[in-house]
Design a protein around this motif. Structure first.
Motif, PDB file in Angstrom:
ATOM      1  N   GLN A  99      45.637  40.138  49.983  1.00  0.00           N
ATOM      2  CA  GLN A  99      46.016  39.222  51.049  1.00  0.00           C
ATOM      3  C   GLN A  99      45.292  39.641  52.318  1.00  0.00           C
ATOM      4  O   GLN A  99      45.196  40.837  52.610  1.00  0.00           O
ATOM      5  N   ALA A 150      44.656  35.966  43.816  1.00  0.00           N
ATOM      6  CA  ALA A 150      45.357  36.576  42.686  1.00  0.00           C
ATOM      7  C   ALA A 150      44.593  36.176  41.431  1.00  0.00           C
ATOM      8  O   ALA A 150      44.673  35.027  40.993  1.00  0.00           O
ATOM      9  N   ARG A 201      44.840  34.553  50.393  1.00  0.00           N
ATOM     10  CA  ARG A 201      45.307  35.420  49.307  1.00  0.00           C
ATOM     11  C   ARG A 201      44.520  35.076  48.056  1.00  0.00           C
ATOM     12  O   ARG A 201      44.173  33.917  47.834  1.00  0.00           O
ATOM     13  N   VAL A 229      45.387  41.340  43.191  1.00  0.00           N
ATOM     14  CA  VAL A 229      46.058  40.558  44.226  1.00  0.00           C
ATOM     15  C   VAL A 229      45.682  41.155  45.576  1.00  0.00           C
ATOM     16  O   VAL A 229      45.823  42.361  45.782  1.00  0.00           O
TER      17      VAL A 229
END
Length: 127
Positions: free
Chosen positions: A108, A95, A93, A106
């Protein structure tokens, strides 16, 4: 060696299918000198790629200056930095926040890799 995210410059962010690519036009590297506590600062271009993207926020348009953020790689979280080298599979991930952009980026996915390009250029000694 690691990339200091704060101040690093990103020229483009692209999401194509399940691949998110961030191109650092100027990533700021911090290197520790062998056998010394002294560190040096460099800049270099590079690409951070996340494959198998399952979800992603709105992609800001470049060029951008990064203010910092987190890179999650399985059980590890790297805050405001990216280790060099970085290549991993599993839960990943990213961010990141940027100057002048309200919402963070963001994303993932299932794989992450960092590829450094060109030759690093020396900036200064850090004491």
């Amino acid at each position: 060696m690691s990339i200091d995210l704060n101040g690093s410059e990103i020229s483009s962010i692209d999401l194509e299918g399940e691949r998110l690519s961030l191109h650092f036009s100027r990533a700021y590297l911090v290197k520790t000198m062998t056998g010394s506590n002294e560190r040096t600062r460099w800049h270099q271009a590079g690409d951070l790629v996340i494959d198998g993207v399952e979800e992603a926020s709105t992609i800001p348009s470049g060029p951008l200056v990064c203010r910092g953020g987190d890179i999650d790689e399985n059980i590890f979280t790297y805050r405001d930095m990216i280790p060099v080298p970085l290549e991993s599979r599993g839960h990943v991930r990213c961010a990141l926040t940027f100057e002048g952009v309200a919402d963070p980026l963001v994303a993932q996915g299932k794989e992450i890799r960092l590829t450094m390009l060109d030759t690093p250029k020396y900036i200064e000694h850090l004491r």
